[in-house]
Motif scaffolding. Structure first.
Motif, short mmCIF file in Angstrom:
data_model
loop_
_atom_site.label_atom_id
_atom_site.label_comp_id
_atom_site.label_asym_id
_atom_site.label_seq_id
_atom_site.Cartn_x
_atom_site.Cartn_y
_atom_site.Cartn_z
N ASP A 131 0.82 -1.21 0.00
CA ASP A 131 0.00 0.00 0.00
C ASP A 131 0.85 1.26 0.00
O ASP A 131 0.35 2.35 -0.31
CB ASP A 131 -0.93 0.02 1.22
N ASP A 132 2.14 1.12 0.37
CA ASP A 132 3.01 2.29 0.46
C ASP A 132 3.92 2.43 -0.76
O ASP A 132 4.98 3.05 -0.70
CB ASP A 132 3.85 2.26 1.74
N PHE A 133 3.49 1.85 -1.89
CA PHE A 133 4.22 2.02 -3.15
C PHE A 133 3.23 2.43 -4.22
O PHE A 133 2.09 1.95 -4.27
CB PHE A 133 4.91 0.72 -3.57
N ALA A 134 3.66 3.34 -5.11
CA ALA A 134 2.78 3.82 -6.18
C ALA A 134 3.59 4.17 -7.42
O ALA A 134 4.82 4.34 -7.35
CB ALA A 134 1.98 5.02 -5.73
N ILE A 135 2.89 4.26 -8.55
CA ILE A 135 3.49 4.69 -9.82
C ILE A 135 2.59 5.77 -10.40
O ILE A 135 1.36 5.65 -10.37
CB ILE A 135 3.61 3.52 -10.81
N ALA A 136 3.20 6.82 -10.94
CA ALA A 136 2.46 7.88 -11.63
C ALA A 136 3.03 8.05 -13.03
O ALA A 136 4.21 8.36 -13.19
CB ALA A 136 2.54 9.19 -10.87
N SER A 137 2.20 7.80 -14.05
CA SER A 137 2.60 7.94 -15.44
C SER A 137 1.81 9.08 -16.07
O SER A 137 0.60 8.97 -16.27
CB SER A 137 2.34 6.63 -16.20
N PHE A 138 2.49 10.19 -16.35
CA PHE A 138 1.84 11.38 -16.89
C PHE A 138 1.94 11.36 -18.42
O PHE A 138 3.05 11.30 -18.97
CB PHE A 138 2.53 12.65 -16.38
N THR A 139 0.81 11.44 -19.10
CA THR A 139 0.87 11.50 -20.55
C THR A 139 1.23 12.91 -21.01
O THR A 139 0.69 13.90 -20.49
CB THR A 139 -0.45 11.08 -21.21
N ILE A 140 2.12 13.01 -21.98
CA ILE A 140 2.48 14.32 -22.54
C ILE A 140 1.65 14.62 -23.79
O ILE A 140 1.85 15.64 -24.44
CB ILE A 140 3.99 14.39 -22.85
N ASP A 141 0.70 13.71 -24.10
CA ASP A 141 -0.23 13.91 -25.21
C ASP A 141 -1.66 13.75 -24.71
O ASP A 141 -2.38 12.82 -25.10
CB ASP A 141 0.08 12.91 -26.34
N PRO A 142 -2.08 14.64 -23.83
CA PRO A 142 -3.41 14.47 -23.21
C PRO A 142 -4.57 14.61 -24.17
O PRO A 142 -5.67 14.12 -23.88
CB PRO A 142 -3.43 15.57 -22.13
N GLU A 143 -4.38 15.27 -25.31
CA GLU A 143 -5.46 15.39 -26.27
C GLU A 143 -5.84 14.03 -26.86
O GLU A 143 -7.00 13.77 -27.15
CB GLU A 143 -5.07 16.36 -27.39
N THR A 144 -4.85 13.17 -27.00
CA THR A 144 -5.09 11.80 -27.47
C THR A 144 -5.42 10.88 -26.30
O THR A 144 -6.33 10.04 -26.38
CB THR A 144 -3.86 11.26 -28.22
N ASP A 145 -4.67 11.04 -25.23
CA ASP A 145 -4.73 10.10 -24.11
C ASP A 145 -5.80 10.51 -23.10
O ASP A 145 -5.52 11.09 -22.04
CB ASP A 145 -3.36 9.98 -23.45
#
Length: 233
Positions: free
Chosen positions: A117-131
């Protein structure tokens, strides 16, 4: 006979020079070789268990405030990652080059730590218009994401690129002339439970800062350093 004496004298000088200086030269070569090996080998030393802070103007750099939407249409902010060791990246789903490798490697981390519970991943899209959230949801399913704490995040393009370029100093940009239409660096950022950017040091005390998400050896380093932060009190 004088010539012979002069040759003997020269030979004696060379012999004395060799006795005095050659061991020093050998020691110096060996020392420089060791230093170079230390510079390249930043695995398996006691120093590496003490992860350094990324500092700007003498101050530890924390993750800036943000608020985006994840693949489940939930609003997620930087506060949602407090109390968790987090790996963050910038990618886009239609990337034809490094992103598939990056997220295959990120999945290795997910497989190892997803039960925590104390581990996470954050993946930010740099193409939010598509994603859109829907596209990100399908992408997550395609990669077999197991963790409930792996968030694929979308939002305003300017805000995301500012977070990358200014907040993390990880380059992202629009470029219609490159494959996929976007340029970006394949770095993974390691964040501690208090929101500070951390990394291991080499044997000379220099911070690594970020981990190359396309390199298997660096992923192994990152696995070790995630565990180090998880064990930190």
């Amino acid at each position: 006979m004088k010539k012979n004496y002069s040759y003997i004298g020269i030979a004696a000088i060379i012999l004395v020079f060799g006795i005095i200086f050659i061991p020093k030269i050998v020691d110096r070569v060996q020392s420089e070789s060791i230093v170079e090996k230390d510079r390249m080998n930043i695995e398996g030393t006691e120093r590496n268990t003490k992860l350094s802070y990324l500092k700007i103007d003498g101050k530890a750099r924390s993750v800036p405030d943000f608020l985006f939407t994840n693949q489940d249409n939930l609003e997620i902010s930087n506060e949602d990652f407090k109390g968790k060791v987090t790996v963050m990246e910038f990618f886009f789903t239609t990337c034809p080059t490094i992103c598939p490798v990056m997220n295959s490697n990120m999945r290795v981390l997910d497989e190892e730590f997803h039960k925590r519970d104390d581990f996470a991943i954050a993946s930010f899209t740099i193409d939010p218009e598509t994603d859109t959230p829907k596209v990100l949801k399908e992408y997550a399913e395609r990669y077999g994401v197991q963790s409930l704490n792996w968030h694929f995040l979308t939002g305003d393009m300017e805000d995301i690129h500012q977070l990358s370029n200014t907040g993390f100093n990880i380059f992202t940009g629009i470029n219609p002339e490159v494959a996929g239409g976007f340029e970006h660096q394949g770095f993974f950022a390691l964040i501690d439970k208090n929101g500070f950017i951390r990394s291991r040091q080499d044997n000379h005390g220099n911070p690594k800062v970020y981990y190359q998400g396309t390199d298997e050896a660096e992923i192994k380093m990152l696995q070790q350093d995630i565990q180090n932060l998880l064990d930190e009190e």
